[in-house]
Design a protein around this motif. Sequence first.
Motif, PDB file in Angstrom:
ATOM      1  N   PHE C  37      37.531  -6.604 -12.505  1.00 34.22           N
ATOM      2  CA  PHE C  37      37.708  -5.972 -11.087  1.00 34.22           C
ATOM      3  C   PHE C  37      39.209  -6.176 -10.651  1.00 34.22           C
ATOM      4  CE2 PHE C  37      33.410  -5.685 -10.681  1.00 34.22           C
ATOM      5  CZ  PHE C  37      33.232  -4.665  -9.839  1.00 34.22           C
ATOM      6  N   SER C  58      35.334 -13.161  -7.827  1.00 33.06           N
ATOM      7  CA  SER C  58      36.879 -13.818  -7.379  1.00 33.06           C
ATOM      8  C   SER C  58      37.258 -13.224  -6.262  1.00 33.06           C
ATOM      9  CB  SER C  58      37.729 -13.751  -8.651  1.00 33.06           C
ATOM     10  OG  SER C  58      37.981 -12.306  -9.066  1.00 33.06           O
ATOM     11  N   VAL C  59      36.972 -12.012  -5.902  1.00 33.21           N
ATOM     12  CA  VAL C  59      37.246 -11.320  -4.785  1.00 33.21           C
ATOM     13  C   VAL C  59      36.941 -12.457  -3.474  1.00 33.21           C
ATOM     14  CG1 VAL C  59      37.412  -9.563  -2.978  1.00 33.21           C
ATOM     15  CG2 VAL C  59      37.156  -9.062  -5.347  1.00 33.21           C
ATOM     16  N   ALA C  63      39.173 -17.682  -8.478  1.00 30.09           N
ATOM     17  CA  ALA C  63      39.091 -18.632  -9.558  1.00 30.09           C
ATOM     18  C   ALA C  63      39.865 -19.953  -8.952  1.00 30.09           C
ATOM     19  CB  ALA C  63      39.606 -18.089 -10.844  1.00 30.09           C
ATOM     20  N   ARG C 128      37.190 -14.651   3.779  1.00 27.78           N
ATOM     21  CA  ARG C 128      37.092 -13.745   2.821  1.00 27.78           C
ATOM     22  C   ARG C 128      35.951 -12.831   3.078  1.00 27.78           C
ATOM     23  NH1 ARG C 128      39.379 -17.616  -0.575  1.00 27.78           N
ATOM     24  NH2 ARG C 128      41.653 -17.295  -0.666  1.00 27.78           N
TER      25      ARG C 128
END
Lengths: 652, 318, 356, 152
Positions: C37, C58-59, C63, C128
Amino acid sequence: MKIGVFVCHCGSNIGGTVDAARVAEASREFPDVVFTSDTMYACSEPGQDGIIQAIKDNQLDGVVVSSCTPRMHEPTFRRTVERAGLNRFMFEMANIREHVSWIGKDKEANTNKAIELTGIAVEKLRRDQPLFAKQFDINKRVLVIGGGVAGIQAALDCADGDREVVLVERESTIGGKMAKLDKTFPTVDCSSCILGPKMVDVAQHPKIQLYAMAEVEEIGGYVGNYEVKIRRKAPYVNWDLCTGCGLCMEKCPSKKSTDRFNEQVGSTTAINIPFPQAIPKKAVIDPKFCIKLTKGKCGICAKICPTKAIVFDQREEIISESVGAIVAATGYDLFDISKYGEYGGGRLPDVITGLQYERLLSASGPTGGHVKRPSDGKEPKTIVFVQCVGSRDKSVDRPYCSGFCCMYTAKQAILTKDHIPDSSSYVFYMDIRSPGKMYDEFTRRAMEEYGTQYVRGRVSMIYPQGDKLMVRGADTLMGTQVEVEADLVVLAAGAEAAVGAPQLAEKLRISYDKYGFFMESHPKLRPVETNTAGVYLAGSCQGPKDIPASVAQGSAAAAKVLALFAKDKLENDPMISLVDMKRCVGCGKCVRVCPFGAIKEIDVRGEPKAEVIETVCQGCGLCTATCPQGAIQLSHFTDNQILAEVNALCQL
Amino acid sequence: MTILTQLKEQITAQLPKLDMVIGWEQGYDALHATPLFMRAAEDVERLQIGPLSVHNTATYLTGLRNKKVGLVVKGCDSRAVVQLQQEGLIDRENVVVFGFPCDGVADLTKVRRLIGDVGRVEEVETTPTELRLRVDGREEQVAMSDVMADKCRRCQYPNALVHDHFAGKPREPHATSDDYTDVQEFESQSLETRFEHWKSEMSRCIRCYACRNACPMCVCRDHCIAQSRDPHWVTQDDMVREKWMFQVIHAMHLAGRCVECGECQRACPVDIPILALKRKMNKEIKEVFNYDAGVDPQAIPPLLSFQVEEENINERGW
Amino acid sequence: MAEAKYISNDKLTAWLDELAGKMRVIAPTRQGDAVVFAPYASGQSVELAQEATAPPKSVVFPASEDLLRYDYRKNPENLGQVDVELLPTISPEPTLVFGSRPCGVRGFLIFDRVYDGATYKDPYYLARREATLFATIACGQAENACFCHSVGSAPGDATGSDLLLTPIADGFVVEAVSDKGAQCLESSLLEAAGGKADEAKAFREKALQEMGEPQDFGPAQQKLLELFDDMGFWEDVSAKCISCGACTYLCPTCYCFNITDENAGLTGRRVRSWDNCMSFQFTLEASGHNPRPTKAHRLKNRVGHKFSYYPNLHDGIIACCGCGRCIKSCPVSVDIREIVTKAMAHQPPAVEEAAK
Amino acid sequence: MPALAGKELRIVGFLCNWCSYGGADTAGVGRFSQPTDLRIIRVPCSGRINPLFVAKTLLSGADGVLVSGCHPRDCHYAEGNFYARRRLEVFKRFLPTMGIDPDRFEYTWVSASEGQRWQKVVTTFTEQIHKLGPAPRFGFAHEQNPATAAAC
């Protein structure tokens, strides 16, 4: 942590091209820095007092001094911070003089650079740990390896200094090369007359334990505490019983044995005492020639020996000795003259080495001091000396000068005239090297008073013609070819490292050059030390030397040993490597590369781990650079310290 | 008797004397083999060798130091055994090596490139020249020459270099020399292209350290400096620089030790072509020291030794 | 909910461009031989035909991220007095994750119970999470490593997504799952799906049907606890594991992290980065002691956590979305299904004896 | 710390204490003027210099790295520079594959007496780095992998 930064003007030495006040001001912005100042002379007494005062006033934990090279004043300032109650390793220096102010005039760039160097010193200091030296006992006995004149001198000086000495000699007698010489330059003293008494002193000194016919087998341990294994070869004679009377030599029927002492000029008996002044004066059987030992019959010596000292089934033995220091004095060996095929050495009997000629000149030699040529026993009338045979010659990988050949050739020319007044001598030389007290005068005498004809040039070939030897060479001064009809040719064979020297160096963990000569710590300032603490050098093992230089080095090495032994305890340098046992995987790479054998593998609950022998580690950090997981870290130069310096300079 | 049968017999005979024998069996589908740990005689039946036996069995050795381990090896795996033995990282007497002539293994990434996603492989038949697959009900035939791992194309040691038992007859090497044309081609690009190549490739690294843990020579694993704070070589940031630094560390730590089994690259779940770094290192090691890792158990890795006069190092006297 | 829409393949790029004009779009992109991605840039090709190598984890859970940045401020009057000034780090951008598979999105539901739970709400995660929309593509066919239907999901599962795209001939049926998702349907590029919605439904049902009978992992919850001290079992099943983190870092449900401080001069950052329980360092204590010293201990934790400890805390919900990445990306093909199955079938030696 | 803007490039030196650091001192004592870019990190022996320090320095944004030790055979620790020579040589040869100009890294041998030689080494190397210009960067700590950084 509380850090103080002291920036030195060093008068105008730094202040002239670095804005020291600005460096001090900028240092306020470094982490953990709580105090900064600029000072005219940080190393002066008021400067040092200022540092001490600041440490006390601000309860500093560490100090950075930005001044000159740490190679100069690091010890000074370490003592300063120690006086203020800090550990002496909580100190770093930034070199803003030699590396900044003295090499550039751009004040802005210099000041910026000085600030950055101070910054990396701060980052390193933030990761410093107090370090403490370990004290350990010292065994005040010394091992001297090699009983030539250098080793004898070192042994005697140490013994006179009231220290026990273990002297190990490969041959059956001490004396080395000097014992084989007839006379010495430039005084033309009788060699054995001046060496003999020293040899006797060795034998009689209560502090010296001599092992002749012995070699060092193994060396373990470290300065102050070496464990040495000595291999003592079998002489097939019980030396406790042998009186050196020599009866056995008279009766021995095997008379074609190799005469090592006389450089194989002639031969000797299978049971043998090398020369009358030998120390120890004991008989030795050469098993290669002894009829009893090779064929099982004979045994005459055993029958006639008044003390029944002969032991045909004697075996070599290993002796262990503990010492605190070691002097290597293993001397040199001669270049193999047969490598110059065109000179006929080893092929033509009347082409001999200088040392063989010494034996012909010596009253105690195989000819009783009458010069007789080996082929037919005739007295030679024309003698040619060829210098630099195996010296200063890249083609035989001996580019160095052997140093003493010019002198002994001149001596031999003079002695030849004394022995055979109607003889004429020629010397083929490249240059005359005679830098020494009375040396040049001596060579002049050989030329001027003794009529020796010096021909500057190389000999191209030597070939037999009838019972003569034709020596063909160039006279480079005259620009002509020269041909001399000689009765005897003496080659000034160069010196090379003693057989087995590299192997011994490896046992001693000292370095040696590509020719096998041992490396000193510093060619000018530490000529008898090695980089292995407690190991010293004397004589030609370090490089070709004449007698006075060898004796001087023997004494120097002894002085070093006695200075070492003057302390009751030794302290190690605490900047050594340490293993993080939790992270060590026991791969042994550090053990493999350590130049000092300072890392050993140990077993921790069934797992192999590395452990540093703290008193042996010299702090080079090779192990730290080798360990893949950084489990062994050099104190004061840890990975994290160096990485912090890099990060301070590069990141952000 | 087939090589596999012979191998199974040899293993069965030795198994009672060993804690285990490591080979391969079919994994979760027909295309994926998986390491097989044979402890009982019936386990031996599951043994499979061939182009899908991709894993380096020697990778497990250092973790089994106090065990008696049998190891079925391809040529490249055996080089890892030699190298581990050379460095004293295994006790050779605790290892029993079963060799066989290796015809080369398939690179599943290449298979994917040829036939697309391999998530639904139903059946695989291997022949010396072909892989025949049934995927989603359709038949696919790919020539081994098209999907063989690059390391096998240039393999000079298809037969175990050390072995206690060998099944079948040693085969001819696939290649006689390695001219490192791949390295040369890569370096024929501009410096900037190379730099950007790694920047882009490394950006998808997930820092799983499969490359490291699959490497038979990475013996520090649990104590690797990639994750330690003391020493603190890299941060844990998801940054190309930190990930790249680790690849440089891995390459340097393998200098003169890497046997080019290619496990680092094969193990990478996001297919970063990191074997190129080890290839480069080996090329230079070969040029400077004329040294091949994992060939001679008596040799010393070149970076753990030296010569006073180095033949191929310019002293850089400027 | 808004009516179902349809977009033909030839308009897909235009729609993505349109969406990218409104918010950040993250879509599967081919990088080398992997599909990951990455931020979508106009005109770029996206890889929708196969499941991405790495999920879009990870969006929402990067990480690594800076939990905080700080500056040390020294008092010029007293250098020893240092104040710490914290600098804000959370500034999420509205984001659309386009083209994930249901399993990749469903992972965040596992996260939610931890980071948006009753006891703790993680502000970084939540910021997020709230800023992110998911437009998910239903799978038509399971791969060999897939087992979503055995962990309470399905190839066409829309749970956790905002939009569900179902591929049918020449395009996708696009259905809104959430109100936020519905807003994305306001585009002239989309047409009414009409009868195609039923086609889509049939497509999803067929995909599930073709996966066959699901496996019941429910009993593992108790069984794994019983096996906790049976190290022989764990040593056996972990023998081939090489202890890397591929399974964990590619797992849409693994949420563990590490925190490290990185300082430079007078500034610093507190970094949160992915951690994985396969790593020796995961439980390494400052003393040097490690309660999970071997890979057997660690694999036990990974399997145990997903199929027993997490379900124990969260109503029996298995912390696995069945995407199979841990299986197919494992360098040595460790198969978690096989381990759980073995565990469920495992009879302690004593019981076996008694049964004879 | 950023290099002095417009004037200097970031050049880091790793020098052994016994020879090259002393050589740099000798150059200072002799007032042999040198460019100001170089920052020296002192280590006991070139054998202490893990080539990875060079890698770390280059990846951290240095434009050039210079390593200097005792001449081979003159190592204070007998063998350190023999190992260093092999490791540094291999690392230098590795740089092209990393996409880093190998001229950004040099290693050399300078003894404590060779002040003039040190001046020449520093001057030549600094010129060499200026000719190459600033090194390509990976970006600073907070500039992360675009795939995920954008998600912040």
